[in-house]
Enzyme design. Structure first.
Site, PDB file in Angstrom:
ATOM      1  N   TYR A  41       5.635  40.204  23.136  1.00  0.00           N
ATOM      2  CA  TYR A  41       6.473  40.382  21.940  1.00  0.00           C
ATOM      3  C   TYR A  41       5.652  40.269  20.674  1.00  0.00           C
ATOM      4  CZ  TYR A  41      10.342  39.226  18.668  1.00  0.00           C
ATOM      5  OH  TYR A  41      11.250  39.203  17.634  1.00  0.00           O
ATOM      6  N   ASP A  83       9.694  43.513  16.964  1.00  0.00           N
ATOM      7  CA  ASP A  83      10.772  43.163  16.037  1.00  0.00           C
ATOM      8  C   ASP A  83      10.685  44.120  14.840  1.00  0.00           C
ATOM      9  OD1 ASP A  83      12.413  41.953  14.162  1.00  0.00           O
ATOM     10  OD2 ASP A  83      11.445  39.985  14.271  1.00  0.00           O
ATOM     11  N   ASP A  85      13.030  44.289  12.510  1.00  0.00           N
ATOM     12  CA  ASP A  85      13.945  43.779  11.482  1.00  0.00           C
ATOM     13  C   ASP A  85      15.140  44.716  11.300  1.00  0.00           C
ATOM     14  OD1 ASP A  85      12.384  41.531  11.098  1.00  0.00           O
ATOM     15  OD2 ASP A  85      11.374  42.281   9.319  1.00  0.00           O
ATOM     16  N   GLU A 112      18.228  44.836  13.804  1.00  0.00           N
ATOM     17  CA  GLU A 112      19.291  43.855  13.530  1.00  0.00           C
ATOM     18  C   GLU A 112      20.285  44.314  12.467  1.00  0.00           C
ATOM     19  OE1 GLU A 112      16.308  41.020  12.577  1.00  0.00           O
ATOM     20  OE2 GLU A 112      16.912  40.835  10.489  1.00  0.00           O
ATOM     21  N   CYS A 120      15.368  34.639   8.382  1.00  0.00           N
ATOM     22  CA  CYS A 120      15.219  34.228   9.772  1.00  0.00           C
ATOM     23  C   CYS A 120      16.628  34.028  10.330  1.00  0.00           C
ATOM     24  CB  CYS A 120      14.419  32.927   9.830  1.00  0.00           C
ATOM     25  SG  CYS A 120      14.702  31.987  11.350  1.00  0.00           S
ATOM     26  N   GLU A 185      21.890  36.687  18.555  1.00  0.00           N
ATOM     27  CA  GLU A 185      21.050  35.760  17.789  1.00  0.00           C
ATOM     28  C   GLU A 185      21.774  34.471  17.421  1.00  0.00           C
ATOM     29  OE1 GLU A 185      18.361  34.575  17.271  1.00  0.00           O
ATOM     30  OE2 GLU A 185      17.379  35.144  15.394  1.00  0.00           O
ATOM     31  N   ASN A 207      17.245  34.166  22.599  1.00  0.00           N
ATOM     32  CA  ASN A 207      16.077  33.814  21.798  1.00  0.00           C
ATOM     33  C   ASN A 207      15.828  32.310  21.880  1.00  0.00           C
ATOM     34  OD1 ASN A 207      14.113  33.549  19.843  1.00  0.00           O
ATOM     35  ND2 ASN A 207      15.421  34.140  18.126  1.00  0.00           N
TER      36      ASN A 207
END
Ligand SMILES: C[C@](O)(C(=O)O)[C@H](CC(=O)O)C(=O)O
Ligand SMILES: [Mg+2]
Length: 289
Positions: A41, A83, A85, A112, A120, A185, A207
């Site tokens: 990742y 990731d 975002d 996301e 975060c 999340e 996560n």
């Protein structure tokens, strides 16, 4: 050779849950691969923190993340989840992000539903876009796929603001829009994960980031709750940082590093992971005196 996305899908099929470990740079990716991890990742927070010394507040760009991703995919075949975002903009930007990630040899991404000025996932006062806007993001991403194997995970941050039911409803809409997996999340319990995995027809990601909202569940617990992917985004990075800090402080305090040498990876261990001797032997062979 199968595409990176297909390799990710194969790893997911053979490992339940699939552990996906954060590799902050190319060398740590080599270590993760050599000890046997099946998926790695690249964390958005990690790129911001480690490569730019910035907080995880949406300040890094597509190009910044691509550069770090390319360094990793150049050195390992282990499938890499990145990731992305919020995808860095509107539908066309998201499409471009997906195409560039595939071109860079990335296997999977998570996109996301936070606003562009993101935070975060484990911090307070996150803001999310509407369900309709998130569905548009996912459609833009899935439609842009140039490799059918490329794995697109929709991450929803809705649990914190809107609760479990609304978050599951949003995740369901993302699956209908073509998402291959769901990243739930900052949920709080195994029951929450169970609810997501029972309601959804696609793999669910948990996560396991430290010092956040979610307890650090074991792989067995996650498996029982129906979780298919367990993410450890910054675990090695946090440990590396603590080790580095100890060395810097020791050098200042003691004037030498003797007290911390035992904590260090040795030269021969380093060379082992780098295949150093193979390179050196090649050099000797090519340029014999
Ligand atoms: C997974 C994550 O998106 C990341 O960028 O690594 C972060 C991790 C963290 O800050 O602990 C997140 O959960 O938002
Ligand atoms: Mg992130």
């Amino acid at each position: 050779m199968k595409s990176a996305g297909s390799r990710f899908r194969a790893a997911l099929e053979h490992n339940q849950p699939l552990q996906i470990v954060g590799t902050i740079n190319a060398y740590t990716a080599l270590m993760a691969e050599k000890v046997g991890h099946q998926a790695i990742y690249l964390s958005g927070a990690g790129v911001a923190n480690a490569s730019y010394g910035l907080p995880d507040l949406g300040m890094t760009s597509l190009e910044n993340v691509l550069e770090d991703a390319r360094r990793i995919t150049a050195i390992t075949e282990t499938p890499l989840l990145v990731d992305i975002d919020t995808g860095w903009g509107g539908a066309f930007n998201i499409a471009r992000t997906v195409k560039e990630m595939i071109r860079a040899g990335v296997a999977a991404v998570h996109l996301e539903d936070q606003v562009q000025q993101k935070r975060c996932g484990h911090r307070p006062n996150k803001q999310i876009v509407s369900k309709a806007e998130m569905v548009d993001r996912i459609k833009a991403a899935t439609d842009a796929r140039t490799d059918a194997g490329f794995f697109i995970i929709a991450r929803t941050d809705a649990f914190a603001q809107e609760g479990l039911e609304a978050a599951i409803e949003r995740a369901t809409a993302c699956v209908e829009a073509g998402a291959d997996g769901i990243f739930a999340e900052a949920v709080h319990s195994l029951e929450d994960y169970q609810a997501f995995s029972e309601a959804l027809s696609v793999p669910v990601l948990a996560n396991m980031t430290e010092f956040g909202q979610t307890p650090l569940f074991t792989l067995t617990e996650l498996h029982r709750a129906g979780v298919a992917m367990a993410l450890y985004p910054l675990s090695a990075f946090r440990a590396m940082n603590a080790a580095a800090l100890k060395v810097y402080q020791c050098l200042l305090t003691n004037g030498d590093q003797k007290d911390v040498v035992a904590d260090m990876q040795t030269r021969s261990e380093l060379y082992e992971f780098l295949n150093y001797h193979d390179y050196e032997n090649k050099l000797d062979e090519l340029f014999k005196q």
